[in-house]
Scaffold this active site. Structure first.
Site, PDB file in Angstrom:
ATOM      1  N   LYS A   6       0.836  -1.216   0.000  1.00 56.17           N
ATOM      2  CA  LYS A   6       0.000   0.000   0.000  1.00 56.17           C
ATOM      3  C   LYS A   6       0.867   1.260   0.000  1.00 56.17           C
ATOM      4  O   LYS A   6       0.643   2.178  -0.794  1.00 56.17           O
ATOM      5  CB  LYS A   6      -0.901  -0.016   1.237  1.00 56.17           C
ATOM      6  CG  LYS A   6      -1.541   1.333   1.560  1.00 56.17           C
ATOM      7  CD  LYS A   6      -2.287   1.293   2.876  1.00 56.17           C
ATOM      8  CE  LYS A   6      -2.904   2.636   3.197  1.00 56.17           C
ATOM      9  NZ  LYS A   6      -2.055   3.513   3.994  1.00 56.17           N
ATOM     10  N   ASN A   7       1.869   1.321   0.897  1.00 53.80           N
ATOM     11  CA  ASN A   7       2.628   2.571   1.026  1.00 53.80           C
ATOM     12  C   ASN A   7       3.527   2.831  -0.178  1.00 53.80           C
ATOM     13  O   ASN A   7       3.860   3.978  -0.465  1.00 53.80           O
ATOM     14  CB  ASN A   7       3.433   2.564   2.327  1.00 53.80           C
ATOM     15  CG  ASN A   7       2.528   2.698   3.550  1.00 53.80           C
ATOM     16  OD1 ASN A   7       1.369   3.070   3.429  1.00 53.80           O
ATOM     17  ND2 ASN A   7       3.041   2.372   4.713  1.00 53.80           N
ATOM     18  N   ARG A  28      -4.896  10.480   2.469  1.00 51.11           N
ATOM     19  CA  ARG A  28      -3.560  10.912   2.899  1.00 51.11           C
ATOM     20  C   ARG A  28      -2.571  10.939   1.725  1.00 51.11           C
ATOM     21  O   ARG A  28      -1.726  11.823   1.624  1.00 51.11           O
ATOM     22  CB  ARG A  28      -3.078   9.938   3.975  1.00 51.11           C
ATOM     23  CG  ARG A  28      -1.727  10.255   4.570  1.00 51.11           C
ATOM     24  CD  ARG A  28      -1.816  11.268   5.676  1.00 51.11           C
ATOM     25  NE  ARG A  28      -0.507  11.799   6.005  1.00 51.11           N
ATOM     26  CZ  ARG A  28      -0.288  12.921   6.639  1.00 51.11           C
ATOM     27  NH1 ARG A  28      -1.291  13.672   7.015  1.00 51.11           N
ATOM     28  NH2 ARG A  28       0.921  13.335   6.904  1.00 51.11           N
ATOM     29  N   ASP A  31      -5.319   8.251   8.565  1.00 47.60           N
ATOM     30  CA  ASP A  31      -5.529   7.738   9.913  1.00 47.60           C
ATOM     31  C   ASP A  31      -5.435   8.834  10.971  1.00 47.60           C
ATOM     32  O   ASP A  31      -4.609   9.732  10.867  1.00 47.60           O
ATOM     33  CB  ASP A  31      -4.467   6.688  10.257  1.00 47.60           C
ATOM     34  CG  ASP A  31      -4.817   5.331   9.683  1.00 47.60           C
ATOM     35  OD1 ASP A  31      -6.010   5.083   9.489  1.00 47.60           O
ATOM     36  OD2 ASP A  31      -3.894   4.541   9.450  1.00 47.60           O
ATOM     37  N   ASP A  65       4.250   0.665  11.721  1.00 47.24           N
ATOM     38  CA  ASP A  65       2.988   0.041  11.301  1.00 47.24           C
ATOM     39  C   ASP A  65       2.802  -1.370  11.850  1.00 47.24           C
ATOM     40  O   ASP A  65       1.700  -1.906  11.808  1.00 47.24           O
ATOM     41  CB  ASP A  65       2.897  -0.007   9.769  1.00 47.24           C
ATOM     42  CG  ASP A  65       2.558   1.360   9.176  1.00 47.24           C
ATOM     43  OD1 ASP A  65       2.154   2.240   9.951  1.00 47.24           O
ATOM     44  OD2 ASP A  65       2.689   1.539   7.957  1.00 47.24           O
ATOM     45  N   MET A  73       6.674   7.228  17.238  1.00 45.33           N
ATOM     46  CA  MET A  73       6.342   8.198  16.181  1.00 45.33           C
ATOM     47  C   MET A  73       4.969   8.830  16.317  1.00 45.33           C
ATOM     48  O   MET A  73       4.788   9.984  15.991  1.00 45.33           O
ATOM     49  CB  MET A  73       6.471   7.526  14.821  1.00 45.33           C
ATOM     50  CG  MET A  73       7.910   7.196  14.501  1.00 45.33           C
ATOM     51  SD  MET A  73       8.092   6.789  12.781  1.00 45.33           S
ATOM     52  CE  MET A  73       9.674   5.990  12.825  1.00 45.33           C
TER      53      MET A  73
END
Length: 435
Positions: A23-24, A98, A122, A320, A342
């Site tokens: 996904k990223n 995002r 998110d 994640d 983070m």
């Protein structure tokens, strides 16, 4: 009416599962088609909400999008409609997503301007965009902020190379700056650049298109701008977050699972971190085989002190997967400190695990101590809501290991990041249905 998952837990699963495309990586790679007028073909694109919305956004901006089959698309940005950026439809689309922030770099480099409302994503704590804008300003972009959250960036002439030291190794920030710098005049050096495999993939793809980038895989990138870039073909990596999630799922449910085609060299510390939690893994070619384990024990440090699992910029452990590590620890033998550096709202889902019977002390927004139950007491099924993508899957794993029925509400959050997760888990024998 939003959907929910009904899960009957406590069943061991078995079989093979193939991770989706990352996904990223997808969000960066798809924005990168804007740097050229030539066709770009991308395969292994995951069929998930965030990615599909980004593809829709580009199509509405005038990019030609053609689905060549299953997970493969061809994009051509030879006729981008800059007027579309002024429409309410664009503002609504960009706000929901995002990933939309990564159109800034390519649009500024190629067309000299871009604008964007503050993007969504998110709710996991503050996620400022300063790194993006400061970097693009150093390349010659001029920023105007309208109201509280509408950004306009433009450049009077061509962007020009610059030396910069990023205040944080932001993955999306680095991606934006790289996509701006490849078409700028002169040389750009980016120090404290993010160096995640996804960013390396973006850089390698840009190099195949004709970009000149040195230092790929390190935190110092040197980019010599070129006049124009050509088309290319690109295949995306498998999603390392999914791979880690499936390792955790196998351990929690005492299942025998083979995760296929993992690109193991790109996984960094992920396999070893799960090994520290006591999970046995075997590499079989490029597959990861997780044997069924009745119990698993958390390692301690050499002096016997409690293990800490914390997130870090790459090549450290990805933030994640901290939610997954935390859930896995609830049924291990031993104690671990989970330190989420983070994001300050990512651990708030632990109250649901406590309701299920887990022994967790939330020390502050960033740290939780987990005392493992050693599978002596199963978690119990409850009704819960998924707060963000990663916590959603952590709760789903908890539900699959729990006794009785669990209901997970707001599963659209999970769908944003995981493709057909219910169908793929059913194929392993999971009792899960979407209602």
């Amino acid at each position: 009416m939003s959907a929910a998952f009904e899960v009957i837990g406590g069943q061991p699963l078995r079989g093979e599962i193939v991770p989706q495309g990352a996904k990223n990586e997808a969000l960066q790679i798809i924005c990168a088609v804007l740097v050229t007028a030539e066709p770009v073909t991308i395969s292994n694109i995951p069929d998930i909400r965030d990615v599909n919305k980004l593809i829709e956004l580009l199509a509405d901006m005038g990019v030609k999008v053609e689905r060549l089959g299953g997970d493969t698309y061809r994009f051509q940005a030879d006729d981008v409609n800059l007027q579309y950026l002024d429409t309410p439809a664009f503002v609504k689309q960009a706000r929901e997503l995002r990933g939309s922030v990564m159109i800034l770099g390519p649009m500024l480099a190629r067309f000299g301007k871009c604008q964007l409302p503050k993007p969504g994503g998110d709710k996991i704590g503050r996620r400022p965009l300063d790194t993006h804008f400061v970097g693009l300003q150093k390349l010659g972009g001029e920023l105007k902020v309208e109201g509280t959250d509408f950004y306009k960036i433009s450049s009077p002439g061509k962007l020009h190379g610059a030396h910069m030291l990023l205040d944080e190794a932001s993955v999306t920030g680095t991606a934006n700056i790289v996509m701006g710098a490849v078409l700028a005049e002169g040389t750009t050096t980016i120090y404290n650049a993010a160096c995640e495999p996804y960013l390396q993939q973006l850089c390698k793809m840009l190099v195949r298109m004709g970009a000149k980038i040195q230092g790929i895989g390190s935190n110092l990138l040197t980019i010599e701008g070129v006049e124009r870039l050509g088309g290319t073909e690109h295949r995306m990596l498998p999603d390392m977050i999914e791979i880690g999630s499936f390792i955790g799922l196998a351990a929690m449910t005492g299942s025998e699972i083979t995760i296929k085609d993992c690109q193991i060299p790109e996984l960094g510390l992920i396999p070893d971190t799960f090994r520290k939690l006591g999970i046995k893994l075997e590499y079989r070619g490029d597959d990861i085989y997780v044997p069924a384990q009745d119990r698993y024990e958390i390692a301690t440090y050499l002096d016997g002190s409690i293990l800490t699992v914390s997130d870090h910029t790459w090549p450290g452990f990805t933030p994640d997967l901290l939610s997954i590590a935390l859930v896995v620890a609830t049924q291990a033998k031993g104690t671990v400190l989970i330190h989420q550096k983070m994001f300050e709202s990512r651990l708030f889902f632990v109250d649901k695990l406590i309701d299920m019977g887990a022994q967790i002390t939330l020390c502050d927004p960033h740290r939780a101590i987990v005392i493992g139950l050693d599978k002596r007491h199963a978690l119990r099924g409850i009704t819960m809501t998924s707060p963000d993508i990663r916590a959603g899957v952590a709760l789903l794993i908890a539900a699959l290991s729990a006794e009785g029925k669990s209901t997970i509400l707001n599963v659209e959050q999970i769908d944003r990041g995981y493709q057909n997760i219910d169908g793929r888990l059913q194929a392993l024998g999971a009792q899960i249905k979407r209602v």
